[in-house]
Design an enzyme around this catalytic site. Structure first.
Site, short mmCIF file in Angstrom:
data_model
loop_
_atom_site.label_atom_id
_atom_site.label_comp_id
_atom_site.label_asym_id
_atom_site.label_seq_id
_atom_site.Cartn_x
_atom_site.Cartn_y
_atom_site.Cartn_z
N MET A 29 10.82 46.43 11.47
CA MET A 29 11.66 47.18 11.77
C MET A 29 11.06 48.79 11.00
SD MET A 29 15.72 45.92 11.05
CE MET A 29 15.19 46.01 9.57
N GLY A 30 10.28 48.81 11.82
CA GLY A 30 8.73 49.94 11.12
C GLY A 30 9.40 50.22 9.85
N ALA A 31 8.68 51.09 9.06
CA ALA A 31 8.74 51.99 7.72
C ALA A 31 7.70 50.61 7.31
CB ALA A 31 10.00 51.45 7.15
N HIS A 36 3.26 43.96 6.80
CA HIS A 36 3.12 44.37 8.40
C HIS A 36 2.02 44.49 8.45
CE1 HIS A 36 7.07 46.47 7.41
NE2 HIS A 36 7.95 44.67 8.03
N GLY A 148 7.03 36.97 7.70
CA GLY A 148 6.51 37.11 6.96
C GLY A 148 7.77 35.54 6.15
N LYS A 150 8.45 36.64 3.13
CA LYS A 150 9.16 37.03 2.36
C LYS A 150 10.97 36.33 2.86
CE LYS A 150 10.12 41.62 1.81
NZ LYS A 150 11.75 41.52 1.54
N GLN A 154 15.05 33.81 6.80
CA GLN A 154 15.18 34.27 8.46
C GLN A 154 13.86 33.71 9.28
OE1 GLN A 154 14.72 38.48 9.25
NE2 GLN A 154 12.46 38.31 9.27
N SER A 186 7.44 45.52 0.36
CA SER A 186 8.76 45.14 1.33
C SER A 186 9.65 46.79 1.29
CB SER A 186 10.55 44.64 0.67
OG SER A 186 11.82 45.54 0.96
N ARG A 188 11.78 48.74 1.53
CA ARG A 188 12.95 48.94 0.12
C ARG A 188 11.81 49.44 -0.78
NH1 ARG A 188 15.51 44.82 3.48
NH2 ARG A 188 18.01 45.49 4.04
O1 PAF Z 1 12.28 41.06 9.21
C1 PAF Z 1 12.56 42.44 9.91
O2 PAF Z 1 12.15 43.43 9.82
C2 PAF Z 1 14.07 42.18 11.18
O3 PAF Z 1 14.85 40.97 10.79
C3 PAF Z 1 13.32 41.75 12.30
C4 PAF Z 1 12.44 40.52 12.62
C5 PAF Z 1 11.63 42.76 13.07
C6 PAF Z 1 14.60 41.88 13.10
O4 PAF Z 1 15.16 43.31 13.67
#
Ligand code: PAF
Length: 281
Positions: A29-31, A36, A148, A150, A154, A186, A188
């Site tokens: 989701m960028g940032a 990443h 990841g 973290k 998910q 993160s 955040r």
């Molecule tokens: O982990 C994330 O950044 C998001 O949940 C993902 C997997 C890109 C889906 O929007």
């Protein structure tokens, strides 16, 4: 680096490639941060072609404020990606590209994996994640996709998604990358004040101590101990601490020797919600 903004352009570009069967996808989701970057580096090392997607997915935010405050830093993100490898394809679609009719999630049966922890505290979150990840996997058709640890819950849910939707892709979980003080990277973290960013290192220190205790004590005692540590902390507010087997994510009642367990935590630091987890055995 090639920046692509539409599905059509991406499809055409990927279709023309020779190495379609050696393609890595890193959905983000960028940032972008060092966590990443580690995913992207691994994808580059293991695939001939790498696509990094950047899309802040509205349907996975249960809290509109969180969505509003989510950092959007495309220029800096492109620089980070360009420094990793020059030939990465960046897919940064506009919302209408990903949600053509309604901005709405699909509804999935993840076999209960989505009913606990993040799923219990963030209604609809995993349906939103599933919707966008399914859309990206079916569009890009990667050989491997990187996520990841973290967001460990998910990761397990995305593995389940590929199973229930029969999507032929290898889902690769990558270890958590931490700041020097132990705080998990993160997007955040950027919203924390400097002093709170330091104080938030308490989360990982407590998880490490919990891991040690788990060797000799029951899961219930360990969870109670963690709750007490946060009750005594002046700035951090515990949302949940859970201990579960790695595969079922169901709260543990009794420990068994041959099962792998993990502790999961969510904590508020000021108004920023942070999550982390640790392998216990
Ligand atoms: O982990 C994330 O950044 C998001 O949940 C993902 C997997 C890109 C889906 O929007």
């Amino acid at each position: 680096m090639l920046l692509i903004k539409t599905r059509k352009q991406l499809k055409e570009h990927l279709w023309a490639l020779d190495k379609k069967d050696d393609l890595g996808l890193v959905p983000t989701m960028g940032a972008l941060h060092i966590g990443h970057a580690a995913l992207i580096q691994r994808a580059v090392a293991e695939n001939s072609v790498v696509v990094v997607s950047i899309f802040v997915n509205p349907t996975q935010f249960n809290n509109p404020e969180d969505l509003k405050n989510y950092p959007q830093t495309l220029t800096a993100d492109l620089e980070i990606i360009g420094n990793i490898a020059k030939d990465i394809i960046v897919f940064a679609p506009h919302i209408q590209e990903m949600y053509t009719e309604k901005v709405k999630s699909e509804s999935y049966d993840f076999d209960g994996l989505d009913k606990v922890m993040e799923g219990a505290f963030r209604a609809g979150h995993f349906d939103g994640v599933g919707t966008i990840v399914e859309a990206l996997l079916t569009l890009v058709k990667p050989t491997r996709a990187y996520f990841g640890e973290k967001d460990f819950q998910q990761l397990q849910i995305i593995k389940k998604l590929t199973e229930i939707r029969n999507i032929p892709v290898e889902i690769i979980g990558c270890p958590i990358v931490r700041e020097a003080n132990g705080l998990a990277y993160s997007s955040r973290n950027e919203r924390l004040s400097k002093s709170m960013r330091e104080k938030a290192s308490f989360i990982y220190r407590t998880l490490k101590a919990a891991k040690k205790k788990f060797g000799t004590e029951s899961a219930i005692n360990v969870k109670e101990w963690v709750k007490k540590q946060f009750e005594q902390h002046p700035d951090l507010k515990l949302e949940y601490i859970e201990i579960t087997p790695t595969n079922t994510l169901k709260p543990v009642l009794r420990k068994y020797k041959n099962i792998k367990y993990r502790a999961f935590i969510a904590v508020y630091a000021e108004d920023v919600r942070l999550i982390d987890n640790i392998a216990l055995n």
